[in-house]
Motif scaffolding. Structure first.
Motif, PDB file in Angstrom:
ATOM      1  N   UNK A 205     100.895  56.527  32.483  1.00  0.00           N
ATOM      2  CA  UNK A 205     101.460  57.198  31.313  1.00  0.00           C
ATOM      3  C   UNK A 205     100.422  57.926  30.464  1.00  0.00           C
ATOM      4  N   UNK A 206      99.166  57.965  30.914  1.00  0.00           N
ATOM      5  CA  UNK A 206      98.131  58.661  30.158  1.00  0.00           C
ATOM      6  C   UNK A 206      98.164  60.128  30.588  1.00  0.00           C
ATOM      7  N   UNK A 207      98.421  61.012  29.652  1.00  0.00           N
ATOM      8  CA  UNK A 207      98.570  62.435  29.988  1.00  0.00           C
ATOM      9  C   UNK A 207      97.295  62.994  30.609  1.00  0.00           C
ATOM     10  N   UNK A 208      97.468  63.784  31.617  1.00  0.00           N
ATOM     11  CA  UNK A 208      96.426  64.529  32.323  1.00  0.00           C
ATOM     12  C   UNK A 208      95.358  63.649  32.986  1.00  0.00           C
ATOM     13  N   UNK A 209      95.644  62.365  33.146  1.00  0.00           N
ATOM     14  CA  UNK A 209      94.730  61.481  33.864  1.00  0.00           C
ATOM     15  C   UNK A 209      95.538  60.755  34.930  1.00  0.00           C
TER      16      UNK A 209
END
Length: 70
Positions: free
Chosen positions: A5-9
């Motif tokens: 759920x961590x954006x762009x990772x």
């Protein structure tokens, strides 16, 4: 991390994430990754959570209570 759920990772390729062995250190008095009054407990917590079978006789909860309570 486990739910990605961590954006762009993208964490799903990391073995610890695949094995669901990612731990939340939560917050004590401070975040344990910085120098602070709880820092002495982080190694005990890390050992206990990483190798629970080797530290099953280590009273982590009691140690934390003794450290934090007067």
């Amino acid at each position: 991390m486990i739910d990605n759920k961590v954006k762009s990772v993208y964490f799903l390729t990391i073995q610890a994430v695949k094995d669901k062995r990612v731990y939340n250190t939560t917050l004590g008095m401070w975040n344990w990754s910085t120098s602070n009054s709880d820092a002495t407990l982080v190694l005990a917590w890390l050992a206990y959570n990483t190798y629970p079978e080797e530290f099953s006789d280590h009273p982590l909860e009691a140690r934390i209570r003794d450290y934090t309570l007067p």
